[in-house]
Design a protein around this motif. Structure first.
Motif, short mmCIF file in Angstrom:
data_model
loop_
_atom_site.label_atom_id
_atom_site.label_comp_id
_atom_site.label_asym_id
_atom_site.label_seq_id
_atom_site.Cartn_x
_atom_site.Cartn_y
_atom_site.Cartn_z
N VAL A 22 59.42 32.81 61.28
CA VAL A 22 58.57 32.76 62.48
C VAL A 22 57.26 33.49 62.20
O VAL A 22 56.18 32.99 62.49
CB VAL A 22 59.29 33.36 63.71
CG1 VAL A 22 58.33 33.60 64.86
CG2 VAL A 22 60.44 32.45 64.14
N ALA A 23 57.35 34.68 61.64
CA ALA A 23 56.13 35.45 61.34
C ALA A 23 55.22 34.69 60.38
O ALA A 23 54.01 34.62 60.60
CB ALA A 23 56.52 36.81 60.76
N GLU A 80 48.87 39.15 65.38
CA GLU A 80 49.36 40.44 65.87
C GLU A 80 50.85 40.38 66.19
O GLU A 80 51.61 41.29 65.84
CB GLU A 80 48.57 40.86 67.11
CG GLU A 80 47.12 41.18 66.82
CD GLU A 80 46.27 41.29 68.08
OE1 GLU A 80 45.25 41.99 68.01
OE2 GLU A 80 46.61 40.66 69.11
N TYR A 81 51.25 39.30 66.81
CA TYR A 81 52.68 39.12 67.13
C TYR A 81 53.49 39.02 65.84
O TYR A 81 54.54 39.65 65.71
CB TYR A 81 52.88 37.88 67.99
CG TYR A 81 54.31 37.68 68.43
CD1 TYR A 81 54.82 38.38 69.51
CD2 TYR A 81 55.14 36.78 67.77
CE1 TYR A 81 56.14 38.21 69.92
CE2 TYR A 81 56.45 36.58 68.18
CZ TYR A 81 56.94 37.30 69.26
OH TYR A 81 58.24 37.12 69.66
N ALA A 82 52.99 38.26 64.89
CA ALA A 82 53.68 38.11 63.60
C ALA A 82 53.85 39.46 62.91
O ALA A 82 54.89 39.73 62.30
CB ALA A 82 52.93 37.14 62.71
N ALA A 83 52.83 40.31 63.01
CA ALA A 83 52.91 41.64 62.41
C ALA A 83 54.02 42.45 63.08
O ALA A 83 54.77 43.17 62.41
CB ALA A 83 51.58 42.36 62.53
N ARG A 84 54.15 42.32 64.40
CA ARG A 84 55.23 43.04 65.10
C ARG A 84 56.60 42.52 64.70
O ARG A 84 57.55 43.28 64.55
CB ARG A 84 55.05 42.94 66.62
CG ARG A 84 53.95 43.82 67.14
CD ARG A 84 54.03 44.08 68.64
NE ARG A 84 54.08 42.89 69.46
CZ ARG A 84 55.08 42.61 70.31
NH1 ARG A 84 56.08 43.43 70.46
NH2 ARG A 84 55.04 41.51 71.04
N VAL A 85 56.70 41.22 64.49
CA VAL A 85 57.97 40.64 64.05
C VAL A 85 58.31 41.16 62.66
O VAL A 85 59.46 41.55 62.39
CB VAL A 85 57.93 39.10 64.08
CG1 VAL A 85 59.18 38.50 63.44
CG2 VAL A 85 57.77 38.59 65.51
N GLN A 86 57.33 41.20 61.76
CA GLN A 86 57.56 41.72 60.41
C GLN A 86 58.00 43.19 60.46
O GLN A 86 58.91 43.59 59.72
CB GLN A 86 56.30 41.59 59.54
CG GLN A 86 56.03 40.19 59.10
CD GLN A 86 57.01 39.71 58.03
OE1 GLN A 86 57.98 40.36 57.69
NE2 GLN A 86 56.75 38.54 57.51
#
Length: 94
Positions: A22-23, A80-86
């Motif tokens: 997803v990220a 930014e969302y992808a960074a939080r998922v990572q």
């Protein structure tokens, strides 16, 4: 409670793999676009359909990945969302 040296379950590994996908998917195209719940779910769906040939497994993994995704914040973009998922995958709370 599982022992510390016990390997993670297959289910946990599939969820981790799904979160990473997803990220990556969110940053691959239109990373500067506003983040939506729909974008996260459709990226998770694409990963599961592309990865698992068994529909029951794909559906189970999809539900687990969606449940594991962090909530979308109003002001963030896909990157930014992808960074939080990572960070979540790495065990960091953000």
């Amino acid at each position: 409670m599982p022992e510390l040296n016990q390997p993670p379950s297959l289910r946990a590994l599939r969820v981790t793999r799904g979160l990473k996908a997803v990220a990556e998917g969110l940053t691959r195209a239109h990373a500067d676009q506003p983040m939506t719940v729909r974008a996260a779910r459709s990226t998770a769906l694409r990963h599961c359909l592309d990865t698992y040939s068994n529909d029951r497994v794909a559906n189970a993994v999809l539900n687990d990945v969606i449940d594991a995704l962090p909530p979308v914040r109003d002001t963030e973009d896909r990157a930014e969302y992808a960074a939080r998922v990572q960070l979540q995958v790495q065990g960091v709370r953000a």
